[in-house]
Design a protein around this motif. Structure first.
Motif: not given
Ligand code: BTN
Length: 332
Positions: A132-135, A221-223, A227-233
């Protein structure tokens, strides 16, 4: 047409960087009035580009949007000399589903479909891919190869390794591959790959490789469970990344990686890539498949791309599919 003008303006702004682009020069080049150029600049600004305008000097690009933008991405693709067909959607159900529809209607290949957002993003094993997240980057490569289905797993691994190589070598981003298709950094998942194929008489007819990469997402913005297992660059780097440039580079690399797989030239690079980017090398892991959990030490992969694991009774076992967890956590 308006899109072509925006692409030409973004290209001219990029070419002029770090300097100014004269308003009258670009107006002459595109056979438009200066008022019309200003309207296009305003549109680009409203869509997230920061452009400074100074009387008697012209326009200067300060920064590009934090999310995928069609004209900016096209300008970047042209700069990367990407020759494939390309489609962009602000929002779509799933780029892999769009790829299936395109293939069913006889699209030319190679084709790349990218979207700024997905409403029904699909992950491996029938899971949902939070989109759902733009970016972020959501994209699918669409091919019609003549490949034996048994080569599919190695193909997916090769593509993941090549994307890791691009992100490490060109952007200094510490991505590693977690078999079979996760790109991870600092112990958390940053990207996933979903390969889907249609097989005809023992040949792969249609092949779609979908890739979702978390780039400039705001993690709040993440569920919680994502967030517990993923991240962004951007979270890893502590700064926003130039997402359109990154997407164009990854598209170029994905297309050249496909060519190298088809003409077999990938063979001379595969092992070096595997040893460099395989986060599981020599690690004790648990692999979960439809038979349950299996623990052991990773020995590598076999010719088909199945994961080889030595279990406690010293049996060497090959796994074609499954979810891997590292004993003691994901951190390499
Ligand atoms: C996974 O790790 O489970 C694979 C995730 C793949 C997600 C991408 S996003 C672009 C493409 N379209 C989809 O619906 N899925 C893939």
């Amino acid at each position: 047409m308006s899109q072509d003008i925006n692409i030409a303006i973004v290209t001219a702004l990029l070419d002029a960087q770090p300097g100014y682009l004269s308003g009258s020069a670009i107006a002459d080049q595109l056979a438009l009035s200066r008022v019309s150029i200003k309207a296009h600049m305003d549109q680009l600004k409203n869509e997230g580009s920061q452009i400074e305008a100074i009387r008697n000097r012209g326009y200067r690009l300060i920064s590009l949007p934090d999310s995928l933008h069609p004209a900016v991405l096209e300008a970047m693709l042209q700069r990367e000399r990407v020759a494939a067909e390309f489609r962009f959607f602000d929002s779509i159900d799933s780029t892999n589903s769009e790829a299936e529809r395109e293939l069913a209607s006889g699209c030319p290949t190679p084709l790349v479909i990218a979207a700024g957002q997905q409403t029904k993003g699909r992950g491996r094993l029938g899971r949902e891919w939070f989109s759902e997240d733009k970016g972020n980057i959501y994209m699918s490569f669409v091919f019609r190869p003549h490949l034996a289905p048994s080569r599919m797993q190695r193909f997916t691994l090769w593509m993941g390794l090549e994307l890791c190589a691009e992100l490490n070598d060109q952007f200094g981003l510490p991505l590693m591959l977690k078999w079979p298709n996760d790109l991870i950094a600092h112990g958390k998942k940053v990207a996933g790959i979903l390969t889907e194929a249609r097989i005809d008489a023992d040949q792969t007819r249609d092949l779609v490789l979908g890739c979702g990469i978390n780039i400039n997402s705001q993690l709040d913005n993440w569920p919680e469970e994502v967030r517990a297992r993923a991240t962004s660059l951007s979270e890893i780097q502590g700064m926003r990344l130039e997402i359109n440039q990154l997407a164009a580079a990854l598209i170029r690399r994905g297309l050249s990686a496909y060519d190298a797989f088809i003409d077999e030239s990938y063979v001379k690079h595969f092992d070096a890539h595997w040893h460099r980017f395989n986060v599981l090398e020599g690690k004790t892991i648990t692999i979960t498949d439809h038979h349950g959990d299996h623990e052991g030490v990773i020995e590598g992969i076999d010719e088909s791309g199945s994961l080889l694991m030595q279990d406690s009774s010293t049996n060497l076992r090959a796994f074609q599919a499954g979810d891997v967890t590292l004993s003691g956590g994901l951190k390499p």
